[in-house]
Design an enzyme around this catalytic site. Structure first.
Site, PDB file in Angstrom:
ATOM      1  N   ARG A  99       0.852  -1.195   0.000  1.00 31.28           N
ATOM      2  CA  ARG A  99       0.000   0.000   0.000  1.00 31.28           C
ATOM      3  C   ARG A  99       0.886   1.243   0.000  1.00 31.28           C
ATOM      4  O   ARG A  99       1.629   1.467   0.963  1.00 31.28           O
ATOM      5  CB  ARG A  99      -0.901  -0.008   1.230  1.00 31.28           C
ATOM      6  CG  ARG A  99      -1.904   1.136   1.310  1.00 31.28           C
ATOM      7  CD  ARG A  99      -2.728   1.008   2.580  1.00 31.28           C
ATOM      8  NE  ARG A  99      -3.392  -0.289   2.652  1.00 31.28           N
ATOM      9  CZ  ARG A  99      -3.930  -0.804   3.758  1.00 31.28           C
ATOM     10  NH1 ARG A  99      -3.869  -0.121   4.897  1.00 31.28           N
ATOM     11  NH2 ARG A  99      -4.508  -1.984   3.732  1.00 31.28           N
TER      12      ARG A  99
ATOM     13  N   ASP B 103      -3.681  -8.745   2.631  1.00 27.31           N
ATOM     14  CA  ASP B 103      -5.057  -8.970   3.061  1.00 27.31           C
ATOM     15  C   ASP B 103      -5.679  -9.957   2.081  1.00 27.31           C
ATOM     16  O   ASP B 103      -5.691  -9.697   0.861  1.00 27.31           O
ATOM     17  CB  ASP B 103      -5.861  -7.667   3.043  1.00 27.31           C
ATOM     18  CG  ASP B 103      -5.396  -6.675   4.091  1.00 27.31           C
ATOM     19  OD1 ASP B 103      -4.802  -7.093   5.096  1.00 27.31           O
ATOM     20  OD2 ASP B 103      -5.633  -5.462   3.899  1.00 27.31           O
TER      21      ASP B 103
ATOM     22  N   GLU C 128      -7.933  -8.594  12.825  1.00 30.52           N
ATOM     23  CA  GLU C 128      -8.442  -8.810  11.469  1.00 30.52           C
ATOM     24  C   GLU C 128      -8.123 -10.216  10.981  1.00 30.52           C
ATOM     25  O   GLU C 128      -6.947 -10.579  10.854  1.00 30.52           O
ATOM     26  CB  GLU C 128      -7.820  -7.784  10.514  1.00 30.52           C
ATOM     27  CG  GLU C 128      -8.160  -6.340  10.865  1.00 30.52           C
ATOM     28  CD  GLU C 128      -7.407  -5.321  10.029  1.00 30.52           C
ATOM     29  OE1 GLU C 128      -7.749  -4.130  10.140  1.00 30.52           O
ATOM     30  OE2 GLU C 128      -6.484  -5.711   9.275  1.00 30.52           O
TER      31      GLU C 128
ATOM     32  N   HIS D  39      -5.700 -10.394   7.649  1.00 30.28           N
ATOM     33  CA  HIS D  39      -4.455  -9.615   7.612  1.00 30.28           C
ATOM     34  C   HIS D  39      -3.270 -10.423   8.140  1.00 30.28           C
ATOM     35  O   HIS D  39      -3.307 -10.906   9.264  1.00 30.28           O
ATOM     36  CB  HIS D  39      -4.684  -8.362   8.469  1.00 30.28           C
ATOM     37  CG  HIS D  39      -3.504  -7.449   8.594  1.00 30.28           C
ATOM     38  ND1 HIS D  39      -3.517  -6.165   8.121  1.00 30.28           N
ATOM     39  CD2 HIS D  39      -2.294  -7.612   9.168  1.00 30.28           C
ATOM     40  CE1 HIS D  39      -2.358  -5.573   8.400  1.00 30.28           C
ATOM     41  NE2 HIS D  39      -1.599  -6.438   9.032  1.00 30.28           N
TER      42      HIS D  39
ATOM     43  N   HIS E  59       1.296  -2.359   5.677  1.00 33.30           N
ATOM     44  CA  HIS E  59       1.205  -2.664   4.246  1.00 33.30           C
ATOM     45  C   HIS E  59       2.236  -1.887   3.442  1.00 33.30           C
ATOM     46  O   HIS E  59       2.718  -2.372   2.408  1.00 33.30           O
ATOM     47  CB  HIS E  59      -0.188  -2.313   3.729  1.00 33.30           C
ATOM     48  CG  HIS E  59      -1.235  -3.329   4.037  1.00 33.30           C
ATOM     49  ND1 HIS E  59      -1.474  -4.420   3.239  1.00 33.30           N
ATOM     50  CD2 HIS E  59      -2.122  -3.411   5.065  1.00 33.30           C
ATOM     51  CE1 HIS E  59      -2.473  -5.133   3.742  1.00 33.30           C
ATOM     52  NE2 HIS E  59      -2.881  -4.541   4.856  1.00 33.30           N
TER      53      HIS E  59
END
Length: 260
Positions: A125, A177, A235, A238, A170
Site C-alpha cells: 500500500r 489482506d 483482522e 491480515h 502494508h
C-alpha cells in the site's frame, strides 16, 4: 471542565495533519508510532524512526509470483470504507516484497491441494494511500460507507481507536489482506464477516459465528502461519511476513505497471 474525548480528538487531528505535511514536503524520516491504518496496534506505544523510500527494486508483481491467486484490489475500486478509489492505486495490481511473495506462493501451493485458491484484497500500500485514509478520517461528514464497514462505530473514533493511523504495515511491502476461494463452489469461503469491517466481528477468534465460519478462519490462519506469516489479532484477513525484509521502511511508489 475539559471533555477528554474532544481533547484527544483534537490532538489526533493535529498529529495527522503534522504527519501529512511531513510526507508532502518529502521528509524521509519522522518520529511516529508503528500502527496499521486498519487496526494494527502492535508496538503502538513505541516511538521509532520511520524511513520513507521510493525504491521498488525489492518488489515483485504478485500475479506473476503467485499466478494461482485471484485479485480483487478493493482500493482500486470504490467499494471500500472510503467510497472512492484510493490515491496511489493507479492500476488493479498487487505488489509484494520478493520474500513475502515467495512465502505466499508456498501458501497458495498447499491450499490448492486442499481445493482452494487465495483471493487477494490488498498487498503493498503506497504511503500516499495511507495519507488519503487520514484525510478522509478528518471529514466527519463523509459517512457514505458507514453502513457497510463501520455501522457500530462513530467515525470520529476510528483514529483514536487505531483503525486509521499515520503509517501502515502494508507500506513496508510484506503484508497481505486475503481470503480463501473454494474451487468446488466457485465462491469465496464464508468467513462470517467481510473484509475491512471495523469491529469485533473481524477478530479472528470471534466466536459468535457458526462453527464452519470459524473453521474457515482457522484454516487460512494455520496455513499462513505454517509458511512464515504472523496474524493480526483484530483482522482475520491480515497477515505479515514474520521475517519481513524492510521492518522500518515505508515505501512511496505508486501501484502501476511502470513502478517495477
Amino acid at each position: 471542565m475539559i471533555n477528554k474525548f474532544s481533547d484527544d480528538w483534537c490532538k489526533a487531528k493535529f498529529r495527522m495533519l503534522t504527519v501529512a505535511m511531513l510526507i508532502s514536503t518529502g521528509f524521509g524520516c519522522c518520529q511516529v508510532a508503528d500502527v496499521d491504518n486498519s487496526g494494527e496496534t502492535a508496538g503502538a506505544t513505541v516511538t521509532q524512526n520511520v524511513k520513507l523510500s521510493s525504491d521498488s527494486s525489492g518488489f515483485v508483481l504478485l500475479s506473476e509470483a503467485v499466478p494461482d491467486a485471484i485479485l480483487e484490489i478493493r482500493y482500486y475500486s470504490t467499494y471500500n470504507f472510503v467510497g472512492d478509489r484510493i490515491d496511489g492505486y493507479e492500476e488493479p495490481l498487487a505488489f509484494l516484497t520478493k520474500e513475502a511473495a515467495s512465502a505466499l506462493k508456498n501458501v497458495s501451493d498447499e491450499l490448492i491441494t486442499k481445493g482452494y485458491r487465495l483471493k487477494i484484497f490488498d498487498a503493498y500500500r503506497p504511503q500516499k494511500a495511507v495519507t488519503h485514509f487520514m484525510n478522509w478520517a478528518l471529514d466527519e461528514n463523509d459517512v457514505r460507507m458507514k453502513k457497510y464497514f463501520y455501522p457500530e462505530l462513530d467515525k470520529k473514533v476510528l483514529f483514536p481507536q487505531g483503525y486509521i493511523a499515520e503509517h501502515s504495515g502494508h507500506s513496508r511491502g510484506s503484508t497481505v489482506d486475503l481470503t480463501l476461494f473454494d474451487m468446488t463452489t466457485e465462491k469465496e469461503v464464508d468467513m462470517g464477516g467481510t473484509f475491512d469491517y471495523f469491529g469485533e466481528l473481524s477478530h479472528p477468534d470471534y466466536r459468535n459465528i457458526t462453527e464452519e465460519q470459524y473453521k474457515n478462519r482457522m484454516l487460512l490462519r494455520e496455513v499462513m502461519l505454517k509458511h512464515g506469516f504472523k496474524p493480526l489479532v483484530e483482522e482475520w484477513w491480515h497477515f505479515t511476513l514474520a521475517d519481513e525484509p524492510y521492518p522500518d521502511t515505508y515505501f512511496t511508489f505508486p501501484i502501476n505497471s511502470n513502478s517495477l
